[in-house]
Design an enzyme around this catalytic site. Structure first.
Site, PDB file in Angstrom:
ATOM      1  N   ASP A  87       0.836  -1.204   0.000  1.00 16.88           N
ATOM      2  CA  ASP A  87       0.000   0.000   0.000  1.00 16.88           C
ATOM      3  C   ASP A  87       0.869   1.253   0.000  1.00 16.88           C
ATOM      4  OD1 ASP A  87      -2.269  -1.547   0.193  1.00 16.88           O
ATOM      5  OD2 ASP A  87      -2.238  -1.522   2.383  1.00 16.88           O
TER       6      ASP A  87
HETATM    7  N1  URA Z   1      -1.226  -5.683   4.315  1.00 15.51           N
HETATM    8  C1  URA Z   1      -1.597  -4.379   4.357  1.00 15.51           C
HETATM    9  O1  URA Z   1      -2.517  -4.011   5.081  1.00 15.51           O
HETATM   10  N2  URA Z   1      -0.941  -3.521   3.577  1.00 15.51           N
HETATM   11  C2  URA Z   1       0.087  -3.871   2.778  1.00 15.51           C
HETATM   12  O2  URA Z   1       0.660  -3.024   2.088  1.00 15.51           O
HETATM   13  C3  URA Z   1       0.453  -5.219   2.755  1.00 15.51           C
HETATM   14  C4  URA Z   1      -0.216  -6.108   3.544  1.00 15.51           C
END
Ligand code: URA
Length: 246
Positions: free
Chosen positions: A103
Site C-alpha cells: 500500500d
Molecule cells: N497488508 C496491508 O494491510 N498492507 C500492505 O501493504 C500489505 C499487507
C-alpha cells in the site's frame, strides 16, 4: 571483453560512440572512473555505468529488493501523480516492475524484476510464500486477540488463513506485532488488526519468503542473491551459480 564493445552491446552507443563516452569521463566500472582505452570488463561480474546509470545487455534478468518508503505507490505510473517506486530504481536500465504490491502508506521490502515467470511464481497463491510485517499498533494486544489473528479473522465474509503472530518485546507493553501471512488480500494486515479492534499506526514489510530487509536503508535497493532467487522460485537446488544477472 573491451569496455567499448560492452557499452555498444548494451545498446547505449556505437563502438565509436562508446569510445567518446569513455574519453569524456562519463563511464564508471565498478564505481571507478575509466577514461582511457584498453579497459577489459567481465560482463558477468563487472558493473558498468554511463552517466550514473548502470547498463546491461538486453534480455538480462534482474532481481532486486527495494526498501520502499511510505508514500510511494507500487505501480509503474500513477494517475494521481504520486511518487512511484520506479523513481527509486531509475539507475537500473532494464524495465523492472514490482512483484506484488505494498500500500501507499506501507513501507518495507518490495521485490522487483523483469522476469515474468519469477513474478508469477512468487505471487501465485499456490506457492504460499510467507510475507512478514511489523505493525505498530495503538495498544498492546490481548492474548485472545493474538489467538484470533493466528487462527483467522473474518474479512469480507471469509476467514483469513492461519497466520504467525508474535508481539515484539514484553507482551504486556508491546505495541508492535510481527505477522506472517501468505495470502495477499487487499490491505490484509491492516484489516486483520482492525478486526480485533486495534488501530495500525504504521506497517512495514520485513521479509518475503526467506528474503529479509536487513539493514537496507530506506529508499535503497540491492540485488537478490542467486540462492534467494531460487528459494523464492521454489527450487530446491540452489547451486546454479550467479550467472543470470549482473
Ligand atoms: N497488508 C496491508 O494491510 N498492507 C500492505 O501493504 C500489505 C499487507
Amino acid at each position: 571483453m573491451r569496455l567499448q564493445k560492452y557499452i555498444a552491446m548494451c545498446g547505449v552507443a556505437s563502438r565509436r560512440g562508446a569510445e567518446r563516452l569513455i574519453e569524456s569521463g562519463r563511464v564508471l566500472v565498478n564505481g571507478s572512473l575509466v577514461d582511457y582505452m584498453g579497459c577489459e570488463v567481465d560482463e558477468k561480474r563487472d558493473e558498468v555505468s554511463v552517466d550514473g546509470k548502470v547498463i546491461s545487455p538486453e534480455g538480462r534478468l534482474v532481481y532486486i529488493a527495494l526498501n520502499k518508503p511510505k508514500n510511494y505507490v507500487t505501480t509503474v505510473s500513477d494517475d494521481l501523480d504520486r511518487p512511484t517506486v520506479m523513481e527509486l530504481v531509475s539507475d537500473i536500465s532494464e524495465r523492472i516492475y514490482p512483484v506484488g504490491r505494498l500500500d501507499f502508506d506501507t513501507a518495507g521490502l518490495l521485490i522487483m524484476t523483469n522476469d515474468g515467470d519469477f513474478a508469477n511464481a512468487v505471487t501465485h497463491p499456490s506457492h504460499q510464500v510467507d510475507k512478514t510485517y511489523i505493525a505498530r499498533v495503538n495498544r498492546p494486544l490481548e492474548r485472545s486477540e493474538l489467538e484470533s489473528l493466528r487462527s483467522g479473522v473474518e474479512l469480507d465474509g471469509r476467514k483469513t488463513a492461519p497466520a504467525k503472530v508474535e508481539p515484539l518485546g514484553d507482551p504486556k507493553r508491546a505495541h508492535e506485532v510481527k505477522i506472517s501471512i501468505h495470502e495477499g488480500r487487499n490491505r490484509q494486515v491492516r484489516r486483520m488488526l482492525e478486526a480485533v479492534g486495534a488501530e495500525v499506526l504504521s506497517l512495514k514489510r520485513v521479509a518475503v519468503g526467506s528474503v529479509t530487509l536487513g539493514s537496507l536503508p530506506e529508499g535503497k535497493w540491492r540485488r537478490l542473491k542467486q540462492v534467494e532467487i531460487d528459494k523464492l522460485r521454489g527450487r530446491k537446488n540452489h547451486d546454479k551459480g550467479n550467472d543470470n544477472q549482473r
